[in-house]
Design an enzyme around this catalytic site. Structure first.
Site, PDB file in Angstrom:
ATOM      1  N   CYS A   2      11.677 -28.200   7.606  1.00 27.33           N
ATOM      2  CA  CYS A   2      11.686 -27.723   8.856  1.00 27.33           C
ATOM      3  C   CYS A   2      13.350 -27.646   9.209  1.00 27.33           C
ATOM      4  O   CYS A   2      14.088 -28.313   8.664  1.00 27.33           O
ATOM      5  CB  CYS A   2      11.027 -28.492  10.075  1.00 27.33           C
ATOM      6  SG  CYS A   2       9.380 -28.584   9.941  1.00 27.33           S
ATOM      7  N   GLY A 101      10.365 -33.656  11.512  1.00 31.28           N
ATOM      8  CA  GLY A 101       9.882 -34.897  10.997  1.00 31.28           C
ATOM      9  C   GLY A 101       8.586 -34.991  11.322  1.00 31.28           C
ATOM     10  O   GLY A 101       7.733 -34.170  11.622  1.00 31.28           O
ATOM     11  N   GLU A 489       6.558 -25.789 -10.525  1.00 30.72           N
ATOM     12  CA  GLU A 489       7.012 -25.340  -9.404  1.00 30.72           C
ATOM     13  C   GLU A 489       6.927 -23.922  -9.082  1.00 30.72           C
ATOM     14  O   GLU A 489       6.713 -23.447  -7.809  1.00 30.72           O
ATOM     15  CB  GLU A 489       8.392 -25.997  -9.075  1.00 30.72           C
ATOM     16  CG  GLU A 489       8.673 -27.217  -8.717  1.00 30.72           C
ATOM     17  CD  GLU A 489       9.860 -27.498  -8.538  1.00 30.72           C
ATOM     18  OE1 GLU A 489      10.514 -28.373  -7.747  1.00 30.72           O
ATOM     19  OE2 GLU A 489      10.698 -27.282  -9.694  1.00 30.72           O
ATOM     20  N   LYS A 604      13.173 -27.001   0.196  1.00 29.69           N
ATOM     21  CA  LYS A 604      14.460 -27.364  -0.806  1.00 29.69           C
ATOM     22  C   LYS A 604      14.786 -28.652  -0.467  1.00 29.69           C
ATOM     23  O   LYS A 604      15.239 -29.768  -0.995  1.00 29.69           O
ATOM     24  CB  LYS A 604      15.424 -26.285  -0.450  1.00 29.69           C
ATOM     25  CG  LYS A 604      16.858 -26.726  -0.990  1.00 29.69           C
ATOM     26  CD  LYS A 604      16.606 -26.273  -2.430  1.00 29.69           C
ATOM     27  CE  LYS A 604      17.835 -26.537  -3.231  1.00 29.69           C
ATOM     28  NZ  LYS A 604      17.520 -26.695  -4.654  1.00 29.69           N
TER      29      LYS A 604
HETATM   30  C1  G6P Z   1      12.242 -31.241  -3.178  1.00 30.87           C
HETATM   31  C2  G6P Z   1      13.095 -30.010  -4.042  1.00 30.87           C
HETATM   32  C3  G6P Z   1      13.438 -30.431  -5.392  1.00 30.87           C
HETATM   33  C4  G6P Z   1      14.160 -31.835  -5.122  1.00 30.87           C
HETATM   34  C5  G6P Z   1      13.545 -32.900  -4.464  1.00 30.87           C
HETATM   35  C6  G6P Z   1      14.485 -33.983  -4.391  1.00 30.87           C
HETATM   36  O1  G6P Z   1      11.302 -31.446  -3.518  1.00 30.87           O
HETATM   37  O2  G6P Z   1      12.200 -28.952  -4.151  1.00 30.87           O
HETATM   38  O3  G6P Z   1      14.192 -29.389  -5.998  1.00 30.87           O
HETATM   39  O4  G6P Z   1      14.440 -32.250  -6.510  1.00 30.87           O
HETATM   40  O5  G6P Z   1      13.041 -32.316  -3.389  1.00 30.87           O
HETATM   41  O6  G6P Z   1      15.560 -33.558  -3.496  1.00 30.87           O
HETATM   42  P1  G6P Z   1      17.065 -34.140  -3.595  1.00 30.87           P
HETATM   43  O7  G6P Z   1      17.726 -33.093  -2.426  1.00 30.87           O
HETATM   44  O8  G6P Z   1      16.941 -35.396  -2.829  1.00 30.87           O
HETATM   45  O9  G6P Z   1      17.718 -33.874  -4.722  1.00 30.87           O
END
Ligand code: G6P
Length: 609
Positions: A2, A101, A489, A604
């Site tokens: 979000c 959240g 993915e 993301k």
């Molecule tokens: C999400 C994203 C992943 C990423 C994960 C951890 O699942 O789609 O690409 O690896 O979060 O995110 P971060 O920002 O903590 O690396």
């Protein structure tokens, strides 16, 4: 995940809100909405399922101008993606609210509010908050107090943006566990869940802290802490450029980001190595004293970043550093034994992943020696809450499936392994050899990118498959995990990774002509073992897709699909071998026609647990 944008100004804020939502699109979402207060004090709400463009089309046909407004991109948690569940949520004609959240106690509150006569239109937890604020607004007659009263009753992790038709000069925001930032303009103020949303209108920000409630007007803002005391929070000027990310000549951001890797790896090394040595100051000025005291390391992360941590364990243990690696969602709810001298290392592209942040906080509360964040976003919560930081310099990553953030994380972790190894007998000439390998890395990644056409041709074999098995040994095991994650993915093919030595303990039962088996094979002490494992696959009629160091490729040529990845020093092999697996996932996804940059159901930046 979000996204929130809000604005209070002397001009029509709808275009600002829409542009902010567009800039948050990369985070992943399934619907979008906006609510503005017009000159007649009516709340106008528009919501649409799908892309922000669908909302923009709606607004074009039926504009909703106003000088006060809130907007949101929703990533469904409670209730399916639908217009009814999209934000903003309202309570009658009085209050509109956007929320990131999860509200954990929403069921009890909902029953209570139904008892008070409130009617619910959606399946969301958010609507509860709208009615709760409206309820307190009747009692208090003041939006700020109403939000404070409501927030005190909520459990969970959330951030809020709230407006009311009774107070056209006020935008109230709250942060409890989900990031929220105030943007400071001239005679106008903004809120957003990510500074990037607001860069076209300001570079000046104040990051709300845990429990803060902010009261914004056109001319100023005040912030109150959890106890209701007026507080000052530091101002920050963002160094990020406002330019919207651009795909250039690439078809997708993901492919562009894969091809940026030689440059961003070089950037991540810039100024951090010199004369065959790693410069410790890159971890922060207090780093040398902290590193001297480190006895062991706990690495915690999620998703792709977790795989980077798994590679690092091999590297740290080689240097004699005890190391554990765990996904944050488990670590935060265990009672890890934090022995004296434990350095807590979090790895995160975004620096806002809810579980990773919670794990950091619990490690700090449990008395870890110090904390180090390896992160790609300087203004993120993780960076602000960690004692030491090592920024990856991957630049903004737009593709939901992480690529360049991962390889730059590996580079940062290689530097960490060297500085800790130095304290455990890593000789100067050994360090110089490791640093030389790092210096060659951008060129070697460039060479691996040269396999693009060959990998695209290989991808044709995966188009009709439903499953794939990825194998690796040693530090290539997590690389296989990352390759499998990338494939699932973005292509939606079920892919699993196994340590090649585990093959005969189960997954071998799945191997037949319909199960492609992908393996990465650097030139290291485990080659003979991998050869035996692959024989086991061949003997069962499995089709092998191999990426091998040119020094060992001759062992595997017969009866396989083989691509040679040049000769790579084992110390950096995980970085180089990741590249063809990223390309493989990309080309299979393109073949299958999926939404490569924003795959279904994924986000993301995962700011809820
Ligand atoms: C999400 C994203 C992943 C990423 C994960 C951890 O699942 O789609 O690409 O690896 O979060 O995110 P971060 O920002 O903590 O690396």
């Amino acid at each position: 995940m979000c996204g929130i944008v809000g604005a209070i100004a002397e001009r029509n804020v709808t275009p600002i809100l829409l542009e902010g939502l567009r800039r948050l699109e990369y985070r992943g979402y399934d619907s979008a909405g906006v609510a503005t207060l017009d000159a007649e004090r009516h709340l106008n709400r528009k919501r649409a399922v799908g892309k922000v463009q669908a909302l923009a089309d709606l607004l074009e046909a039926d504009p909703a101008p106003g000088r006060l407004g809130i907007a949101h991109t929703r990533w469904a948690t409670h209730g399916v993606p639908s217009e009814r569940n999209a934000h903003p949520h309202v309570s009658g004609a009085d209050v509109a609210l956007v929320h990131n959240g999860i509200i954990e106690n929403y069921k009890e509150l909902k029953e209570e509010l139904i008892g008070l006569g409130y009617r619910f239109e959606s399946e969301t937890d958010t609507e509860v908050v709208a009615h709760l604020i409206a309820h307190h607004l009747v009692q208090e007659g003041d939006l700020l107090s109403a939000v404070q009263r409501a927030v005190a009753r909520l459990t969970g992790a959330f951030s809020l943006g709230v407006i009311s038709r009774h107070e056209p000069g006020r935008l109230v925001a709250a942060r409890v566990g989900s990031p929220l930032v105030i943007g400071i303009g001239i005679g106008e103020h903004f809120i957003a869940s990510d500074v990037f949303a607001l860069l076209p209108v300001t570079q000046n920000f104040v990051f709300l802290e845990e429990g803060d409630v902010a009261d914004l007007s056109r001319s100023g803002f005040t912030i109150y802490d959890r106890a209701g005391h007026l507080v000052e929070r530091p101002r920050a000027v963002s160094a990020q450029s406002a330019g919207v990310a651009d795909k250039g000549t690439y078809r997708h951001f993901m492919l562009k980001e894969i091809f940026e890797q030689p440059a961003v790896i070089a950037d991540t090394l810039e100024g951090r190595i010199s004369n065959g040595r790693v410069l410790e100051s890159c971890f922060g000025f207090e780093a040398p004293a902290v590193l001297d005291a480190v006895q062991q390391v706990h690495i915690v992360a999620c998703g792709t970043s977790f795989h980077a941590g798994m590679v690092a364990r091999y590297w740290l243990e080689e240097q004699g550093v005890p190391c554990s690696v765990e996904v944050a969602s488990e670590y935060r709810y265990r009672r890890p034994v934090i022995a004296p001298g434990t350095l807590f290392v979090s790895i995160s592209q975004s620096g806002e992943t809810a579980d990773t942040l919670a794990a950091l906080r619990s490690a700090k509360a449990a008395g870890c020696l110090s904390s180090l964040a390896i992160c790609n976003v300087p203004e993120s919560s993780l960076v602000r809450e960690s004692a030491l930081t090592l920024m990856t310099r991957a630049g903004r990553e737009i593709g939901v499936a992480s690529t360049k953030a991962f390889t730059t994380q590996l580079v940062a972790l290689r530097l960490l392994a060297i500085v800790l190894g130095r304290r455990r007998g890593l000789a100067a000439e050994q360090e110089a050899a490791l640093v030389a390998a790092l210096e060659h890395l951008p060129r070697q990644v460039e060479e691996a990118l040269g396999l693009n056409d060959a990998v695209e041709a290989m991808a044709q074999f995966f188009g009709e498959k439903e499953h794939a098995l990825f194998l690796g040994r040693g530090s290539e095991y997590p690389v296989a995990m990352e390759g499998a994650l990338k494939l699932k993915e973005i292509s939606y093919i079920h892919a699993e990774a196994y340590a090649a030595g585990e093959l005969k303990h189960g997954p071998l039962a799945l191997v037949d002509a319909n199960m492609p088996v992908v393996c990465v094979i650097p030139d290291n002490a485990l080659v003979e073992k991998v050869i035996s494992n692959l024989q086991e696959v061949r003997a069962r009629g499995g089709e092998l897709f191999l990426f091998a160091d040119s020094g060992v490729a001759s062992h595997f040529s017969e009866g396989t699909h083989l691509l040679q990845v040049g000769h790579v020093d084992d110390s950096i092999a995980p970085v180089v071998f990741t590249v063809p697996l990223q390309l493989l996932a990309y080309h299979v996804a393109v073949l299958k026609g999926t939404d490569v940059d924003q795959p279904r159901n994924l986000a993301k930046s995962v700011t809820v647990e």
